[in-house]
Design a protein around this motif. Structure first.
Motif, PDB file in Angstrom:
ATOM      1  N   ILE A 120     -92.275 -35.926   4.176  1.00  0.00           N
ATOM      2  CA  ILE A 120     -92.804 -34.865   3.322  1.00  0.00           C
ATOM      3  C   ILE A 120     -91.895 -33.641   3.427  1.00  0.00           C
ATOM      4  CG2 ILE A 120     -95.169 -35.704   3.637  1.00  0.00           C
ATOM      5  CD1 ILE A 120     -95.633 -33.210   5.430  1.00  0.00           C
ATOM      6  N   PHE A 121     -91.962 -32.769   2.444  1.00  0.00           N
ATOM      7  CA  PHE A 121     -91.086 -31.596   2.436  1.00  0.00           C
ATOM      8  C   PHE A 121     -91.331 -30.708   3.645  1.00  0.00           C
ATOM      9  CE2 PHE A 121     -89.840 -27.282   1.438  1.00  0.00           C
ATOM     10  CZ  PHE A 121     -88.601 -27.449   0.842  1.00  0.00           C
ATOM     11  N   ASP A 122     -92.594 -30.543   4.036  1.00  0.00           N
ATOM     12  CA  ASP A 122     -92.932 -29.587   5.088  1.00  0.00           C
ATOM     13  C   ASP A 122     -92.963 -30.187   6.483  1.00  0.00           C
ATOM     14  OD1 ASP A 122     -93.094 -27.006   3.876  1.00  0.00           O
ATOM     15  OD2 ASP A 122     -94.812 -27.730   2.755  1.00  0.00           O
ATOM     16  N   SER A 123     -92.157 -31.224   6.704  1.00  0.00           N
ATOM     17  CA  SER A 123     -91.801 -31.668   8.047  1.00  0.00           C
ATOM     18  C   SER A 123     -90.426 -31.070   8.327  1.00  0.00           C
ATOM     19  CB  SER A 123     -91.742 -33.205   8.102  1.00  0.00           C
ATOM     20  OG  SER A 123     -91.066 -33.637   9.259  1.00  0.00           O
ATOM     21  N   HIS A 124     -90.329 -30.131   9.257  1.00  0.00           N
ATOM     22  CA  HIS A 124     -89.127 -29.291   9.351  1.00  0.00           C
ATOM     23  C   HIS A 124     -88.278 -29.519  10.596  1.00  0.00           C
ATOM     24  CE1 HIS A 124     -90.030 -26.682   5.890  1.00  0.00           C
ATOM     25  NE2 HIS A 124     -91.291 -26.884   6.212  1.00  0.00           N
ATOM     26  N   SER A 125     -88.673 -30.402  11.460  1.00  0.00           N
ATOM     27  CA  SER A 125     -87.953 -30.577  12.717  1.00  0.00           C
ATOM     28  C   SER A 125     -86.802 -31.573  12.576  1.00  0.00           C
ATOM     29  CB  SER A 125     -88.923 -31.078  13.797  1.00  0.00           C
ATOM     30  OG  SER A 125     -88.242 -31.357  14.993  1.00  0.00           O
ATOM     31  N   CYS A 126     -85.606 -31.182  13.072  1.00  0.00           N
ATOM     32  CA  CYS A 126     -84.447 -32.083  13.164  1.00  0.00           C
ATOM     33  C   CYS A 126     -84.088 -32.724  11.830  1.00  0.00           C
ATOM     34  CB  CYS A 126     -84.712 -33.178  14.202  1.00  0.00           C
ATOM     35  SG  CYS A 126     -85.104 -32.552  15.839  1.00  0.00           S
ATOM     36  N   ARG A 127     -84.031 -31.895  10.782  1.00  0.00           N
ATOM     37  CA  ARG A 127     -83.637 -32.371   9.459  1.00  0.00           C
ATOM     38  C   ARG A 127     -82.639 -31.381   8.858  1.00  0.00           C
ATOM     39  NH1 ARG A 127     -88.808 -33.315   5.885  1.00  0.00           N
ATOM     40  NH2 ARG A 127     -87.238 -34.266   4.487  1.00  0.00           N
ATOM     41  N   ASP A 128     -81.712 -31.921   8.059  1.00  0.00           N
ATOM     42  CA  ASP A 128     -80.730 -31.052   7.401  1.00  0.00           C
ATOM     43  C   ASP A 128     -81.427 -30.085   6.459  1.00  0.00           C
ATOM     44  OD1 ASP A 128     -78.741 -32.393   8.724  1.00  0.00           O
ATOM     45  OD2 ASP A 128     -78.283 -33.742   7.052  1.00  0.00           O
ATOM     46  N   ASP A 129     -80.950 -28.843   6.442  1.00  0.00           N
ATOM     47  CA  ASP A 129     -81.473 -27.796   5.558  1.00  0.00           C
ATOM     48  C   ASP A 129     -82.936 -27.466   5.833  1.00  0.00           C
ATOM     49  OD1 ASP A 129     -78.987 -27.656   4.203  1.00  0.00           O
ATOM     50  OD2 ASP A 129     -79.557 -29.395   3.001  1.00  0.00           O
ATOM     51  N   LYS A 130     -83.398 -27.755   7.042  1.00  0.00           N
ATOM     52  CA  LYS A 130     -84.771 -27.387   7.434  1.00  0.00           C
ATOM     53  C   LYS A 130     -84.684 -26.462   8.645  1.00  0.00           C
ATOM     54  CE  LYS A 130     -86.809 -30.151   4.416  1.00  0.00           C
ATOM     55  NZ  LYS A 130     -87.795 -29.711   3.404  1.00  0.00           N
ATOM     56  N   GLY A 131     -85.582 -26.630   9.615  1.00  0.00           N
ATOM     57  CA  GLY A 131     -85.519 -25.836  10.839  1.00  0.00           C
ATOM     58  C   GLY A 131     -86.669 -24.859  10.969  1.00  0.00           C
ATOM     59  N   THR A 132     -86.653 -24.108  12.075  1.00  0.00           N
ATOM     60  CA  THR A 132     -87.776 -23.212  12.380  1.00  0.00           C
ATOM     61  C   THR A 132     -87.911 -22.087  11.359  1.00  0.00           C
ATOM     62  OG1 THR A 132     -86.337 -21.947  13.873  1.00  0.00           O
ATOM     63  CG2 THR A 132     -87.696 -23.664  14.862  1.00  0.00           C
ATOM     64  N   HIS A 133     -86.792 -21.546  10.895  1.00  0.00           N
ATOM     65  CA  HIS A 133     -86.868 -20.402   9.987  1.00  0.00           C
ATOM     66  C   HIS A 133     -87.498 -20.797   8.644  1.00  0.00           C
ATOM     67  CE1 HIS A 133     -84.731 -18.313  12.979  1.00  0.00           C
ATOM     68  NE2 HIS A 133     -83.537 -18.813  12.713  1.00  0.00           N
ATOM     69  N   LEU A 134     -87.109 -21.952   8.110  1.00  0.00           N
ATOM     70  CA  LEU A 134     -87.720 -22.414   6.867  1.00  0.00           C
ATOM     71  C   LEU A 134     -89.191 -22.731   7.081  1.00  0.00           C
ATOM     72  CD1 LEU A 134     -87.472 -23.130   3.905  1.00  0.00           C
ATOM     73  CD2 LEU A 134     -86.748 -25.436   4.570  1.00  0.00           C
ATOM     74  N   ALA A 135     -89.532 -23.319   8.239  1.00  0.00           N
ATOM     75  CA  ALA A 135     -90.929 -23.626   8.546  1.00  0.00           C
ATOM     76  C   ALA A 135     -91.764 -22.344   8.578  1.00  0.00           C
ATOM     77  CB  ALA A 135     -91.035 -24.360   9.883  1.00  0.00           C
ATOM     78  N   MET A 136     -91.223 -21.291   9.202  1.00  0.00           N
ATOM     79  CA  MET A 136     -91.947 -20.014   9.258  1.00  0.00           C
ATOM     80  C   MET A 136     -92.077 -19.381   7.875  1.00  0.00           C
ATOM     81  SD  MET A 136     -90.757 -18.213  12.829  1.00  0.00           S
ATOM     82  CE  MET A 136     -89.056 -17.981  12.306  1.00  0.00           C
TER      83      MET A 136
END
Length: 350
Positions: A120-136
């Protein structure tokens, strides 16, 4: 005419799907080209390490031997070197040999693009172009949507899975992989990596924090939970990073009612438990602790424990790089006063 266009669209989609499947075969993983690319990526920042230098002395022979073992399926994953770190809490790290870590990266390079499309889009851990900042930022965006631009009360369910890496069930993970991968040789190799780690008191349980493949495998494992949240509970405003997740809703009762089915699914389907001390429902206006920051309606501030740890590290590591790293992190929140404190500390240290 319309029927022919529809059939042509389906045919193109079948061709694309066939191409995607052909890109994650066992031969792609163990090819010499992929092993060499895996080595180049693995080597970044590790050239001066003794185990890397030893492997490089007979590099060509080592790569050829590794490829041969993988090709005839005589490859056997080695043991781990274990050590502890404090980041910030104590963690047990298990490091594989250089040879095995090249295999991990070779697997990761081929399988990540295939599985990433399934997450899903809002799984943000250990993925390209994701991370903690995008999750926040997604958390903040959802808060604004649910609150109608901060005009209504927003409730947040914050959850955490207890001892996540140490609780992954090997048999369940391998069954999930069988549903996603049809290549028996890939499944054999993944089983070799998965079963390489175990503890005396819990055989067939847990994944090592030090493996690159563990990052992919835990996302595959928790994707089952993500799909349950989205498809069965029909929750729109949900963000997950590793084993931390939040659900945003305008109703506290709704969030209270989903705790039981969430806990039941995790326990019965994945043999995981919610951490009782890290499960709470709170209004956004009162502050929600998520990914090291306390989030409010209009701003976010650094968690007090994180702030103290950063100041302590800044005092212990008297160099410009540490200061630049921290100031870059602090730009993602409302930290004007803290930045001034950092400047004072560094000026004193000089």
């Amino acid at each position: 005419m319309i029927r022919f266009k529809i059939e042509a669209l389906f045919e193109r989609e079948r061709e694309r799907e066939s191409k995607r499947r052909s890109q994650h075969t066992y031969n792609n993983i163990i090819s010499v080209d992929n092993l060499l690319n895996a080595w180049r990526e693995f080597l970044c920042g590790k050239r001066k390490r003794k185990d890397v230098a030893r492997f490089y002395v007979h590099f060509t022979d080592n790569i050829v031997s590794l490829h041969k073992d993988l090709a005839n399926k005589s490859y056997c994953h080695g043991s781990y070197h274990s050590f502890k770190i404090n980041d910030p809490k104590p963690r047990d790290i298990h490091k594989a040999s250089v040879r095995d870590r090249i295999v991990h990266r070779a697997i990761y390079r081929v399988l990540l693009p295939y599985f990433d499309r399934k997450f899903i889009f809002d799984s943000h851990s250990c993925r390209d172009d994701k991370g903690t900042h995008l999750a926040m930022n997604r958390f903040r965006e959802y808060g604004r949507k649910v609150s109608k631009n901060n005009t209504r009360t927003v409730w947040v369910l914050k959850g955490d899975i207890r001892k996540f890496f140490a609780s992954i069930d090997h048999n369940i993970l391998k069954e999930i992989l069988k549903r996603q991968i049809k290549d028996e040789d890939i499944l054999w190799l993944l089983a070799e990596v998965i079963d390489s780690f175990h503890t005396k008191d819990k055989p067939n349980i847990g994944l090592p924090l030090g493996n690159l493949t563990s990052q992919l495998l835990v996302n595959i494992y928790l994707n089952e939970f993500d799909q349950f949240i989205k498809r069965q509970l029909k929750i729109h405003y949900y963000v997950r990073y590793a084993d931390d997740f939040v659900v945003i809703n305008e109703s506290r009762l709704f969030l209270e009612n989903i705790i039981s089915p969430v806990a039941k699914y995790l326990k019965e389907s994945l043999k995981l438990d919610l951490h009782p001390d890290k499960l709470f429902i709170r209004t956004l206006v009162s502050g929600v602790d998520f990914l090291g920051w306390v989030h409010f309606t209009h701003h976010r501030v650094l968690r007090t424990a994180t702030k103290r740890r950063m100041l302590r590290n800044l005092h212990d590591n008297k160099n410009t790089a540490t200061f630049i790293s921290y100031t870059g992190l602090l730009k993602h929140g409302d930290t004007h006063e803290l930045l001034k404190s950092f400047s004072v500390v560094t000026s004193v240290l000089k």
